[in-house]
Design a protein around this motif. Sequence first.
Motif, PDB file in Angstrom:
ATOM      1  N   UNK A  27      22.132  47.975  74.333  1.00 55.26           N
ATOM      2  CA  UNK A  27      22.625  48.671  73.158  1.00 55.26           C
ATOM      3  C   UNK A  27      21.626  48.704  72.027  1.00 55.26           C
ATOM      4  N   UNK A  28      21.121  47.543  71.621  1.00 49.89           N
ATOM      5  CA  UNK A  28      20.263  47.548  70.433  1.00 49.89           C
ATOM      6  C   UNK A  28      18.895  48.157  70.707  1.00 49.89           C
ATOM      7  N   UNK A  29      18.393  48.018  71.936  1.00 54.34           N
ATOM      8  CA  UNK A  29      17.100  48.644  72.228  1.00 54.34           C
ATOM      9  C   UNK A  29      17.239  50.162  72.304  1.00 54.34           C
ATOM     10  N   UNK A  30      18.376  50.658  72.812  1.00 55.32           N
ATOM     11  CA  UNK A  30      18.604  52.101  72.873  1.00 55.32           C
ATOM     12  C   UNK A  30      18.821  52.699  71.494  1.00 55.32           C
ATOM     13  N   UNK A  31      19.412  51.929  70.589  1.00 54.02           N
ATOM     14  CA  UNK A  31      19.669  52.437  69.243  1.00 54.02           C
ATOM     15  C   UNK A  31      18.389  52.684  68.456  1.00 54.02           C
ATOM     16  N   UNK A  32      17.293  52.088  68.879  1.00 51.24           N
ATOM     17  CA  UNK A  32      16.015  52.391  68.226  1.00 51.24           C
ATOM     18  C   UNK A  32      15.716  53.886  68.350  1.00 51.24           C
ATOM     19  N   UNK A  33      16.017  54.469  69.521  1.00 49.77           N
ATOM     20  CA  UNK A  33      15.761  55.890  69.747  1.00 49.77           C
ATOM     21  C   UNK A  33      16.790  56.754  69.023  1.00 49.77           C
ATOM     22  N   UNK A  34      18.013  56.266  68.932  1.00 47.85           N
ATOM     23  CA  UNK A  34      19.026  56.990  68.162  1.00 47.85           C
ATOM     24  C   UNK A  34      18.607  57.063  66.692  1.00 47.85           C
ATOM     25  N   UNK A  35      18.117  55.942  66.182  1.00 54.56           N
ATOM     26  CA  UNK A  35      17.661  55.918  64.789  1.00 54.56           C
ATOM     27  C   UNK A  35      16.518  56.905  64.569  1.00 54.56           C
ATOM     28  N   UNK A  53      21.601  51.524  61.373  1.00 50.01           N
ATOM     29  CA  UNK A  53      20.750  50.337  61.271  1.00 50.01           C
ATOM     30  C   UNK A  53      21.604  49.070  61.367  1.00 50.01           C
ATOM     31  N   UNK A  54      22.775  49.090  60.724  1.00 48.80           N
ATOM     32  CA  UNK A  54      23.680  47.942  60.827  1.00 48.80           C
ATOM     33  C   UNK A  54      24.197  47.793  62.256  1.00 48.80           C
ATOM     34  N   UNK A  55      24.532  48.911  62.880  1.00 47.76           N
ATOM     35  CA  UNK A  55      24.986  48.878  64.276  1.00 47.76           C
ATOM     36  C   UNK A  55      23.931  48.209  65.144  1.00 47.76           C
ATOM     37  N   UNK A  56      22.693  48.597  64.965  1.00 50.51           N
ATOM     38  CA  UNK A  56      21.593  48.020  65.749  1.00 50.51           C
ATOM     39  C   UNK A  56      21.477  46.514  65.481  1.00 50.51           C
ATOM     40  N   UNK A  57      21.558  46.120  64.223  1.00 50.47           N
ATOM     41  CA  UNK A  57      21.446  44.705  63.866  1.00 50.47           C
ATOM     42  C   UNK A  57      22.602  43.899  64.455  1.00 50.47           C
ATOM     43  N   UNK A  58      23.805  44.476  64.455  1.00 48.30           N
ATOM     44  CA  UNK A  58      24.959  43.772  65.020  1.00 48.30           C
ATOM     45  C   UNK A  58      24.811  43.579  66.523  1.00 48.30           C
TER      46      UNK A  58
END
Length: 225
Positions: A27-35, A53-58
């Motif tokens: 999840x958090x590694x994929x959210x880097x690309x979403x960001x 950014x908060x989603x990624x941090x969580x």
Amino acid sequence: MRSPIDLFRRRFLDVLASIYIYNEHRGYTSLDRVLEAVRVRCPDDPDFIAAIEKHRADERKHYVMFRRWFELQGRMPLAVDSTCGHIDRFIHKVFGCTIDELDTQGVIDSPEAFERLCRVIMLTEQRGMRQVEILLENRHVRADRAMKRIFEVVERDEPDHWMPYAAWLDTQGRAKARWRERWADYWIHKSLMLVKLPSLFFNPASRRMAAWPDAGEEAATPMGS
């Protein structure tokens, strides 16, 4: 000597935490690309960017908590792959490719693709929120104080993981889910619960990870930070 219930609980939590640690890391590694996509498509929407950014941090925080649980148990997670990843399978169903193959620039350039991605994330996180509510009623989860605490933190964070995408779709006047997407979400969840989890549970030859998924990334923050 451990009782049959204790042995069952140990295996159940082992499998459960292994699946979660895979999905949280994914999840958090994929959210880097979403960001990356959101910063280009929505540069004038700082609240949306901050929410992701908060989603990624969580997601990173949750991963660290599950990792710490395994460290305290003195063992590594079971080696699960993308077949146990809800978002992996959802992306493949909707976009016809793996997360790693997803064309970030193509998502940036296509309003339709960007909207589909927002819906996939929203539906995945809504599914995750419902699952956590169920798990917090599970007697084996509740019997392990550390695991119960982890899921309480996840439950508290979950609404912030789907609401920003739903709000953005509302603002754009876009549908929040197509029936095919809802069906894909339902089918993937059922196959994970009824096939993947039991097959992993009953496979005594299941290998364990040789290294943590975040090996090479920044040092994990302590639990509870």
